[in-house]
Structures are given as C-alpha cells and as structure tokens.
Design a protein around this motif. Structure first.
Motif, PDB file in Angstrom:
ATOM      1  N   LEU A   1      -9.982 116.179  64.760  1.00 26.54           N
ATOM      2  CA  LEU A   1      -9.600 115.721  62.694  1.00 26.54           C
ATOM      3  C   LEU A   1     -10.440 114.912  62.422  1.00 26.54           C
ATOM      4  CD1 LEU A   1      -7.381 115.576  60.928  1.00 26.54           C
ATOM      5  CD2 LEU A   1      -6.901 113.141  62.130  1.00 26.54           C
ATOM      6  N   ILE A   2     -10.846 114.999  61.239  1.00 30.24           N
ATOM      7  CA  ILE A   2     -11.439 114.261  59.741  1.00 30.24           C
ATOM      8  C   ILE A   2     -10.368 114.028  59.134  1.00 30.24           C
ATOM      9  CG2 ILE A   2     -13.680 114.283  58.701  1.00 30.24           C
ATOM     10  CD1 ILE A   2     -14.951 116.871  59.974  1.00 30.24           C
ATOM     11  N   HIS A   3     -11.106 112.442  58.924  1.00 32.30           N
ATOM     12  CA  HIS A   3     -10.067 111.547  57.610  1.00 32.30           C
ATOM     13  C   HIS A   3     -10.696 110.269  57.446  1.00 32.30           C
ATOM     14  CE1 HIS A   3      -8.306 107.531  59.165  1.00 32.30           C
ATOM     15  NE2 HIS A   3      -8.582 108.559  60.250  1.00 32.30           N
ATOM     16  N   CYS A   4     -10.497 110.080  56.235  1.00 34.97           N
ATOM     17  CA  CYS A   4     -10.417 109.211  55.087  1.00 34.97           C
ATOM     18  C   CYS A   4      -9.015 108.413  54.212  1.00 34.97           C
ATOM     19  CB  CYS A   4     -11.444 109.069  54.473  1.00 34.97           C
ATOM     20  SG  CYS A   4     -10.875 110.432  53.154  1.00 34.97           S
ATOM     21  N   THR A   5      -9.128 107.972  53.827  1.00 32.12           N
ATOM     22  CA  THR A   5      -8.352 107.035  52.909  1.00 32.12           C
ATOM     23  C   THR A   5      -6.886 108.112  51.796  1.00 32.12           C
ATOM     24  OG1 THR A   5      -8.977 104.966  53.031  1.00 32.12           O
ATOM     25  CG2 THR A   5      -6.694 105.492  51.679  1.00 32.12           C
ATOM     26  N   GLY A   6      -7.602 109.144  51.669  1.00 32.47           N
ATOM     27  CA  GLY A   6      -7.546 110.284  50.342  1.00 32.47           C
ATOM     28  C   GLY A   6      -7.614 111.406  51.140  1.00 32.47           C
TER      29      GLY A   6
ATOM     30  N   ARG B   1      -3.167 119.005  46.572  1.00 31.51           N
ATOM     31  CA  ARG B   1      -2.146 118.135  47.801  1.00 31.51           C
ATOM     32  C   ARG B   1      -2.015 116.721  47.628  1.00 31.51           C
ATOM     33  NH1 ARG B   1       0.643 120.973  50.900  1.00 31.51           N
ATOM     34  NH2 ARG B   1       0.661 119.667  52.236  1.00 31.51           N
ATOM     35  N   ILE B   2      -2.535 116.343  46.880  1.00 34.77           N
ATOM     36  CA  ILE B   2      -2.624 114.552  46.177  1.00 34.77           C
ATOM     37  C   ILE B   2      -1.913 114.309  45.481  1.00 34.77           C
ATOM     38  CG2 ILE B   2      -4.347 114.049  47.894  1.00 34.77           C
ATOM     39  CD1 ILE B   2      -5.981 113.902  45.543  1.00 34.77           C
ATOM     40  N   GLY B   3      -1.502 115.396  43.791  1.00 31.18           N
ATOM     41  CA  GLY B   3      -1.099 115.204  42.378  1.00 31.18           C
ATOM     42  C   GLY B   3      -0.277 114.284  43.078  1.00 31.18           C
ATOM     43  N   PRO B   4       1.000 114.308  43.436  1.00 26.87           N
ATOM     44  CA  PRO B   4       2.044 113.544  43.057  1.00 26.87           C
ATOM     45  C   PRO B   4       1.766 111.891  43.563  1.00 26.87           C
ATOM     46  CG  PRO B   4       2.964 115.396  44.200  1.00 26.87           C
ATOM     47  CD  PRO B   4       1.187 114.983  44.020  1.00 26.87           C
ATOM     48  N   LYS B   5       0.826 112.237  44.973  1.00 30.06           N
ATOM     49  CA  LYS B   5       0.666 110.434  45.384  1.00 30.06           C
ATOM     50  C   LYS B   5      -0.999 109.666  44.068  1.00 30.06           C
ATOM     51  CE  LYS B   5      -1.899 108.447  49.187  1.00 30.06           C
ATOM     52  NZ  LYS B   5      -2.878 109.008  50.260  1.00 30.06           N
ATOM     53  N   MET B   6      -1.669 110.939  43.683  1.00 22.14           N
ATOM     54  CA  MET B   6      -2.790 110.076  42.896  1.00 22.14           C
ATOM     55  C   MET B   6      -1.845 109.192  41.439  1.00 22.14           C
ATOM     56  SD  MET B   6      -5.448 109.784  43.703  1.00 22.14           S
ATOM     57  CE  MET B   6      -4.271 109.542  45.541  1.00 22.14           C
ATOM     58  N   LYS B   7      -0.473 110.245  41.197  1.00 23.65           N
ATOM     59  CA  LYS B   7       0.134 110.028  39.990  1.00 23.65           C
ATOM     60  C   LYS B   7       1.395 108.494  40.096  1.00 23.65           C
ATOM     61  CE  LYS B   7       0.880 111.065  35.781  1.00 23.65           C
ATOM     62  NZ  LYS B   7      -0.155 111.803  34.974  1.00 23.65           N
TER      63      LYS B   7
END
Length: 236
Positions: free
Chosen positions: A124-129, A162-168
C-alpha cells in the motif's frame, strides 16, 4: 500498451490511516499487505499515527515533501491570518509537484526497489490526502508499466470524486482561519488534483529524459534489475 494487464490485489493506494475503525483494520487484513509506504513527513506521521502500526506489516517512512513547504497547523494558520493576499495556492501545488519529480528521486528509487522485491507485495502507498504525493508516485509506476497515458490521467483525477466531501470541510476550516479573507475559489487549487499539476511535471520529465524509463534509470538511479523485477511483480 502491449496488451498485458496490471495484476489486481497487489498494489493499493489510500489516504492516511489514523481514523480507521476495527472493521477497517479487518478489511485491511484481508488484503494480506506485506508493506506500507508512508509518504508523509515525520511531523504528519507523529500528529496522525497510523492504526496499521504493530500489525505485522513492514512500515516504511518515505517522505517526498519539500521541507520548505512543511508547516505546523499553527504556522499555517498564522500565514493565513497575516498574509492571505499574497498566498498563491496554485503555484504552491505546482512547486510541490516539481519537488516530487526532481527533488525526491532518492525516495522514488527506494519505493521502486521495495516494490521490486516479491516479498514486499501486496503493498500500500499512501500520504495524507492520497491525492498528490500518492497520485504522483502511482502515476509514475503506471506509466512505467505501460498503462495508456489517458488511463493514468483518469485514475489520477478520480481522486477528486473520492475526496470531494472531505476537502469541502477543509475548505470551510481554511476560510474560517483566514477570517474569511480567502475565497473558496482561491483555496480550490490546494484541495483538488488538476490535470496540469501532473501533466506539467510529466512534460518536464519527458523533455529532460525522453521517457519515464530513462527518468527512473538516470534521474532516480534505479538499477535496471529493480525495474525488471517490478514488472514481474506487477504485470500479468
């Protein structure tokens, strides 16, 4: 492009792992991960500790963040309050992508060499967002493996879905911290992925090296043997 396919269930990407529930951890167990590559800074890792620590999975800290762009929450809020008119979020993002491509080759080499070892996959590769650092690295991997350019770009841009709601929510917080002196439109470049963020830096890579493979070989100094092994691990 040669008719082959990337294996499923071998390489995954995500955002940070600090808010996982026990059910989430159970679902992760089903992936049988051998390796997690965390692209966050040490400060990010300390403030939001991964819930996959001590799960018997190899954890590698591989920050590809430009140190000059790293802010604490306090420093960032201070910047928003004291100097909001001069903040250019779009340029900050483009500078970040340039650093990932041309200032983090040692970390890219380490990621590729880790993934070239069959003992380290599934991984798995990941960062914060999960959108910029992770998006850039996975795009480079896909392009090296021969995935069509437009397919890579579509996968990269899918982060916006995928990240729209979180970024709002983050947008509202930033506006509040700036005492509403920064508009939603000005913040938007930092909260989404854009085709030109990735495309500009890929064009620069092609101008300097001619191909993704030459960038990896000469720019990142990845041994040919690692690249060949990576293909064996990830391609059917």
């Amino acid at each position: 492009m040669d008719g082959k396919r990337i294996k499923t269930g071998v390489l995954f990407r995500s955002d940070e792992l600090s808010r996982m529930t026990q059910r989430d951890i159970g679902l992760m167990d089903e992936l049988r991960l051998k390796l997690i590559c965390d692209l966050r800074t040490a400060r990010e890792q300390a403030s939001k500790k991964s819930r996959m620590l001590n799960q018997g999975i190899e954890m590698k800290s591989l920050s590809i963040q430009d140190k000059s762009q790293e802010y604490t929450h306090f420093e960032f809020m201070k910047l928003l309050v004291s100097n909001p008119e001069n903040l250019n979020f779009e340029q900050m993002m483009k500078d970040m992508y340039h650093h990932m491509a041309f200032g983090s080759q040692d970390k890219i080499r380490e990621i590729f060499c880790l993934l070239s070892d069959a003992e380290n996959v599934p991984a798995l590769i990941h960062c914060t967002g999960g959108k910029d650092r992770t998006g850039f690295v996975t795009a480079i991997i896909q392009l090296f493996l021969g995935v069509h350019y437009e397919s890579v770009m579509m996968d990269y841009l899918y982060s916006n879905v995928r990240i729209g709601p979180k970024m709002k929510k983050i947008e509202k917080f930033i506006r509040l911290m700036s005492l509403y002196r920064i508009s939603s439109e000005r913040i938007k470049p930092m909260l989404e992925v854009r085709r030109d963020y990735l495309e500009d830096v890929l064009n620069e890579i092609m101008e300097q090296y001619g191909s993704i493979e030459h960038y990896l070989l000469r720019g990142c100094r990845i041994p040919q043997s690692c690249l060949e092994s990576l293909k064996q691990n990830l391609i059917d």
